[in-house]
Design an enzyme around this catalytic site. Structure first.
Site, PDB file in Angstrom:
ATOM      1  N   ASP A 112      -3.213   4.759  -2.210  1.00  0.00           N
ATOM      2  CA  ASP A 112      -4.286   5.168  -1.313  1.00  0.00           C
ATOM      3  C   ASP A 112      -4.833   6.567  -1.615  1.00  0.00           C
ATOM      4  OD1 ASP A 112      -5.557   4.542   1.436  1.00  0.00           O
ATOM      5  OD2 ASP A 112      -4.725   6.540   1.756  1.00  0.00           O
ATOM      6  N   GLU A 137      -6.752   4.025  -5.790  1.00  0.00           N
ATOM      7  CA  GLU A 137      -8.002   4.077  -5.026  1.00  0.00           C
ATOM      8  C   GLU A 137      -8.536   5.500  -5.079  1.00  0.00           C
ATOM      9  OE1 GLU A 137      -9.784   3.564  -0.535  1.00  0.00           O
ATOM     10  OE2 GLU A 137      -8.236   5.012  -1.040  1.00  0.00           O
ATOM     11  N   ASP A 193       0.865  -1.174   0.000  1.00  0.00           N
ATOM     12  CA  ASP A 193       0.000   0.000   0.000  1.00  0.00           C
ATOM     13  C   ASP A 193       0.904   1.227   0.000  1.00  0.00           C
ATOM     14  OD1 ASP A 193      -2.473   1.514   0.541  1.00  0.00           O
ATOM     15  OD2 ASP A 193      -3.171  -0.377   1.375  1.00  0.00           O
ATOM     16  N   ASP A 210     -12.613  -1.092   4.591  1.00  0.00           N
ATOM     17  CA  ASP A 210     -13.285   0.182   4.884  1.00  0.00           C
ATOM     18  C   ASP A 210     -14.800   0.085   4.895  1.00  0.00           C
ATOM     19  OD1 ASP A 210     -10.945   1.709   5.029  1.00  0.00           O
ATOM     20  OD2 ASP A 210     -10.892   2.001   2.859  1.00  0.00           O
TER      21      ASP A 210
HETATM   22  C1  GLC Z   1      -8.170   4.882   2.205  1.00  0.00           C
HETATM   23  C2  GLC Z   1      -7.994   3.667   3.088  1.00  0.00           C
HETATM   24  C3  GLC Z   1      -8.622   3.931   4.423  1.00  0.00           C
HETATM   25  C4  GLC Z   1      -7.952   5.116   5.051  1.00  0.00           C
HETATM   26  C5  GLC Z   1      -7.987   6.336   4.120  1.00  0.00           C
HETATM   27  C6  GLC Z   1      -7.010   7.381   4.569  1.00  0.00           C
HETATM   28  O1  GLC Z   1      -9.492   5.095   1.847  1.00  0.00           O
HETATM   29  O2  GLC Z   1      -8.528   2.534   2.459  1.00  0.00           O
HETATM   30  O3  GLC Z   1      -8.542   2.819   5.272  1.00  0.00           O
HETATM   31  O4  GLC Z   1      -8.594   5.438   6.258  1.00  0.00           O
HETATM   32  O5  GLC Z   1      -7.602   6.007   2.814  1.00  0.00           O
HETATM   33  O6  GLC Z   1      -5.701   6.963   4.365  1.00  0.00           O
END
Ligand code: GLC
Length: 544
Positions: free
Chosen positions: A220, A285, A118, A348
């Protein structure tokens, strides 16, 4: 629609891309705290993951996934459970050491399993030395690595922007008399991606891990990388389709604070670094509407993400109309040469066995693994794990945004500790006595076996792995039906998402019968399309 001419259409010839190992891949997401604990402290670790690789790949008891994605394993004070990083180039002590990590990479590669990490490029922890320096004084050289602003003339926050987990994105720093910006928790200050030094530092982080053999990154929350330089206020939300958790509840459209056009410069920078190393993949993401998500894939130019999470299925109710639309929109909007990336559960969101119901888990697996695209599985979904009921969760919760329920430990067997730990698990096990890998491994009718069969079918069938997708509507009110086709192979996929038997009208499909390639039921052999009746929740892939 007639399919008579389809096989002859050049359009339907799919050229294999040997360097793009991710096409049609199944990626397995591990939440490291909750997968396997080798040292008995109740928290998962790298040695634990290494001990459990048989479950993933390389043995006849394996799921047969192509890649393992680890949620963050870097040192972190855990305000956001690893997504607040205090050192990008080390391993959190509770997970192990860099040597353990190197050993894990080697063990994965020996099984032909890729390893993705990640990458959290948009914010650090408040405890990261960069931020400690940045907040030490206004003229510190690292000050401009983060986003600082003076109060408004009335002393208030510099803009009305709201953070993903509630409250203002602006946190007052008493010592230096300015606000700093955080798109998520206040303990996660946003990096300033307009500063080239930040871009270079993050490139070095990527290179550090690529050189250790990492096959790619899940990137992320990239949509938060760039904010309006003038800090203009967000308008009230009028769009029907907002980013969940961001602005929506408070009625704000994150127009100036998220998904800004110049986020693409950031992505192109990350991609250029990845391209220095052959065969590496970046999976973005971004909780943005699908029309905008596909632009994160470089609109076919090949200079942004290779893949980007498509959360439309994850957000869809288990209803024919919604699922159909999610799939068709995804197909219609993705550039022809890019596969959608589906996930139906993650760390999440509530698990899909909880959202949609356990009785849907088989049909959901069928859908996830027969649609065109990359399938990202969340550890535990292969045995149908459900969310923890609130009464067994810690109070106060570990995660302030309420995500403990979907992060409980993997259930390996029925013993105390569930095969996850010999100690006290950091989060409770939910139902390991009745739902676990060991029991399902021995049961050919189990969900686990279905996942294995589906993944095997994907690997063996070019049509499922990388074929085109074409839907047939009106087959039956509750049946999703799509043809996957690569070269000379045609596979017709049907899944009854309803709770009653479905009589299928397949007169539009140019074939009389098909051979079962894989099914959620024990159906096998040759099936006549003229009188096909699907059982409740049944999915069948037929080779025509
Ligand atoms: C992404 C992650 C989540 C996290 C957020 C901030 O959405 O999947 O778990 O809280 O980013 O880093």
């Amino acid at each position: 629609m007639s399919t008579a001419g389809l096989t002859s259409l050049e359009l339907f010839r799919v050229t294999p891309k040997p360097d793009r190992w991710w096409d049609g891949a199944a990626i397995y997401q591990v939440y490291p705290r909750s997968f396997a604990d080798a040292d008995g402290d109740g928290v998962g670790d790298l040695a634990g993951i290494a001990n459990r690789l048989d479950h993933l790949a390389g043995s006849d008891r394996s799921l047969g996934v192509d890649a393992l994605w680890l949620s963050p394993i870097y040192p972190s004070p855990l305000y956001d459970f690893g997504y607040d990083i205090s050192d990008y180039t080390d391993i959190a002590p509770e997970y192990g050491t860099l040597d353990d990590f190197d050993a894990l990479v080697e063990a994965c590669h020996a099984r032909d399993l890729r390893l993705l990490m990640d990458l959290v490029p948009c914010h650090t922890s408040i405890e990261h030395p960069w931020f400690v320096e940045a907040r030490s004084s206004r003229d510190n050289p690292k000050r401009d690595w983060y986003i600082w602003a003076d109060p408004e003339h009335d002393g208030g926050a510099p803009s009305n922007w709201e953070a993903a987990f509630g409250g203002s994105t602006w946190e007052w720093d008493e010592a230096t008399g300015q606000f700093y910006l955080h798109s998520f928790y206040p303990e996660q200050p946003d990096l300033n991606w307009r500063n080239p030094a930040v871009a270079e530092a993050m490139a070095d982080v990527m290179r550090f891990w690529f050189r250790r053999g990492v096959d790619g990154f899940r990137v992320d929350a990239i949509f938060a990388a760039i904010k309006d330089a003038l800090l203009r206020d967000n308008p009230p939300d009028r769009r029907p389709h907002v980013i969940p958790g961001i602005g929506g509840e408070a009625g704000q459209d994150p127009l100036w604070s998220m998904n800004r056009p110049d986020v693409h410069d950031v992505i192109r920078h990350l991609r250029a670094v990845a391209d220095e190393f052959p065969g590496r993949v970046l999976v973005g993401e971004a909780y943005v509407p699908m029309e905008e998500l596909v632009s994160y894939l470089g609109n076919g130019r090949g200079d942004e993400f290779h893949l980007a999470f498509n959360f439309e299925l994850l957000r869809s109710p288990w209803e024919h109309r919604h699922l159909t639309l999610a799939i068709e929109r995804s197909e219609a909007l993705h550039p022809p040469d890019v596969q959608p990336t589906y996930a139906i559960s993650n760390h999440d969101n509530p698990r899909h066995a909880t959202r949609w119901g356990s009785e849907r888990a088989r049909a959901a697996a069928f859908l996830l693994l027969t649609l065109r695209g990359v399938a990202v599985l969340y550890a535990g979904e292969e045995i149908g794990m459900i969310d923890a009921p609130e009464r067994i969760l810690p109070d106060p919760p570990f995660d302030r945004a309420g995500r403990d329920a979907c992060r409980t430990p993997m259930q390996w067997n029925a013993e105390p500790g569930g095969g996850f730990t010999n100690g006290d698990p950091w989060l409770p096990l939910v139902d390991h006595e009745s739902r676990n890998v060991a029991d399902q491994s021995g049961d050919p009718d189990s969900l686990l076996h279905l996942y294995r069969r589906l993944i095997k079918a994907r690997h063996e069938s070019p049509a499922l792995a990388r074929g085109h997708h074409r839907s047939f509507f009106d087959v039956a009110p509750e049946v999703l039906c799509y043809l996957r086709q690569a070269d000379d192979q045609r596979v017709l996929c049907l899944v009854n998402i309803g709770d009653t038997a479905a009589d299928c009208d397949l007169s539009a499909v140019a074939a009389d019968a098909g051979e079962v390639l894989v099914a959620t039921s024990d159906r096998s052999g040759r099936v006549s399309l003229g009188d096909l009746v699907l059982g409740p929740g049944e999915g069948v892939a037929l080779r025509l």
